[in-house]
Design an enzyme around this catalytic site. Structure first.
Site, mmCIF file in Angstrom:
data_model
loop_
_atom_site.group_PDB
_atom_site.id
_atom_site.type_symbol
_atom_site.label_atom_id
_atom_site.label_comp_id
_atom_site.label_asym_id
_atom_site.label_seq_id
_atom_site.Cartn_x
_atom_site.Cartn_y
_atom_site.Cartn_z
ATOM 1 N N CYS A 1 0.811 -1.227 0.000
ATOM 2 C CA CYS A 1 0.000 0.000 0.000
ATOM 3 C C CYS A 1 0.840 1.271 0.000
ATOM 4 O O CYS A 1 0.349 2.340 -0.367
ATOM 5 C CB CYS A 1 -0.934 0.008 1.203
ATOM 6 S SG CYS A 1 -2.130 -1.346 1.187
ATOM 7 N N HIS B 1 -9.133 3.607 -1.507
ATOM 8 C CA HIS B 1 -7.722 3.246 -1.346
ATOM 9 C C HIS B 1 -7.265 2.490 -2.594
ATOM 10 O O HIS B 1 -7.305 1.256 -2.642
ATOM 11 C CB HIS B 1 -7.575 2.391 -0.091
ATOM 12 C CG HIS B 1 -6.210 1.860 0.177
ATOM 13 N ND1 HIS B 1 -5.054 2.417 -0.342
ATOM 14 C CD2 HIS B 1 -5.804 0.801 0.946
ATOM 15 C CE1 HIS B 1 -4.014 1.716 0.077
ATOM 16 N NE2 HIS B 1 -4.444 0.735 0.856
ATOM 17 N N CYS C 1 0.127 1.954 6.712
ATOM 18 C CA CYS C 1 0.510 0.570 6.956
ATOM 19 C C CYS C 1 0.663 -0.144 5.624
ATOM 20 O O CYS C 1 0.003 0.205 4.638
ATOM 21 C CB CYS C 1 -0.530 -0.127 7.828
ATOM 22 S SG CYS C 1 -2.206 -0.074 7.170
#
Length: 387
Positions: A89, A342, A372
């Site tokens: 991510c 996201h 994270c």
């Protein structure tokens, strides 16, 4: 040490899965953001020395030198190289940090950091599941890793539940946080707060310039009605980040490039940090990374005016707030991934764009971004808004 400056930072508006951006090839979507930072800055496209593009699911339309394909689909000349990176991510946040390191080292003067992910056209985990379906290999978690950590696999969903249990968050707390994300995103959209950062994309006879995932009519009741991801747990799809299609980019340059190309910076890179911790709980590492980043920069959390902590799951930013003793009023002031989406590899430069523009709109100085990442990794980038 030489400085690294951000001249432009942009993003597309997020598209829901099978939504408004479903017809966009991810290379073309990425190309639009590359073109935007060049056009808005006014720099000669041939001056770009490299493109570093983050992408998580490098399969299908996002395979085969995806970063290079984004360049070939853009207005940039074919002489501009590119590379695709995967730090899960945090891929495009790492792209920014690699770009800044290149500039600060004097190796390069003009680099575009970017990210793109079409979670509609290249579904999450499809680079694993398609191999499993064909019976190819045994998966990315080898027997040595399984033995070392006592697990068959690593799960971000279980990691989110572990954090919620560790910090004592119940379902209602997570749902309230999710509602606030939608509320802030809706207010920001109505106020035009995203106008300067969004690159409109053409869709049929219209254009896509509003984040599709925002629920303007969200309520605690509607969020609370969504089924939990795990029986007996507290995490649901409504208090976790939305699957999203999107792209983003930032132009990172040296002081020399500012002068040579008559560029006006909108921010300066203050600090770059990446750390790694427990891959099982996985999503807690932004806490350790933030502490290290602040110490390296000689700063305290009170020195930071705004923070963007990726809302992968509501327990992540909530745990970060509690552990860092940060001010909730400064966190994700225009909403986060629960409302805005996201788009995995694009989220790093997406959050950077939102952070820098929010700082400048409020007349604030310092911003901190962290997220994270799979494997128990976290990046932290500290920026100073300019002009």
């Amino acid at each position: 040490m030489a400085e690294a400056y951000i001249v432009e930072a942009v993003r597309t508006a997020g598209g829901r899965r099978n939504g408004k951006l479903a017809g966009w090839h991810p290379a073309n979507m990425a190309a639009e953001t590359l073109d935007a930072v060049v056009d808005r800055s006014g720099i000669d496209p041939s001056a770009v020395e490299d493109v570093i593009l983050g992408c998580v699911t490098q399969a299908g339309e996002q395979a085969f030198a995806f970063g290079r394909n984004a360049v070939l689909a853009s207005k940039l000349p074919g002489s501009v190289p590119a590379v695709t990176i995967d730090r899960q991510c945090g891929s495009s946040q790492q792209a920014v940090q690699f770009a800044a390191q290149a500039v600060m080292s004097g190796t390069q003067d003009v680099v575009i950091a970017a990210g793109a992910e079409s979670m509609t056209r290249v579904p999450m985990f499809s680079n694993i599941s398609l191999h499993q379906k064909e019976g190819i290999g045994t998966g990315p978690i080898s027997d040595r890793i399984q033995k070392r950590f006592g697990v068959e696999s690593f799960s971000q969903f279980e990691g989110a539940e572990m954090i919620a249990r560790k910090y004592g968050f119940d379902r209602l707390t997570l749902d309230r946080f999710a509602l606030e994300s939608h509320r802030r995103a809706a207010e920001a959209t109505k106020a035009g707060a995203f106008k300067n950062e969004i690159v409109p994309l053409k869709i049929e006879s219209d254009e896509h310039n509003v984040d599709e995932g925002i629920r303007f009519d969200a309520s605690l009741e509607s969020i609370g009605s969504v089924k939990l991801l795990k029986e007996g747990g507290v995490v649901s799809a409504a208090n976790a980040s939305q699957i999203c299609d999107g792209a983003s980019a930032a132009l990172v340059v040296s002081e020399k490039a500012l002068k040579e190309h008559n560029l006006k910076p909108i921010a300066r890179i203050v600090g770059l940090t990446v750390t790694a911790g427990d891959p099982v709980i996985m999503l807690e590492e932004p806490i350790n990374a933030t502490r290290r980043a602040l110490a390296r920069a000689g700063m305290k959390i009170g020195d930071i005016d705004l923070y963007e902590v990726n809302e992968a799951f509501a327990p992540v930013p909530l745990a970060w707030l509690q552990a860092i003793e940060a001010d909730p009023a400064k966190l994700n002031v225009n909403g986060g991934a629960i409302a805005l989406g996201h788009p995995l590899g694009a989220s790093g430069t997406k959050l950077l764009s939102t952070l820098v523009h929010a700082l400048r709109a409020r007349g604030k100085r310092y911003g901190l971004q962290t997220m994270c990442e799979g494997g128990g990794i976290a990046n932290v980038t500290i920026v100073e808004a300019l002009g």
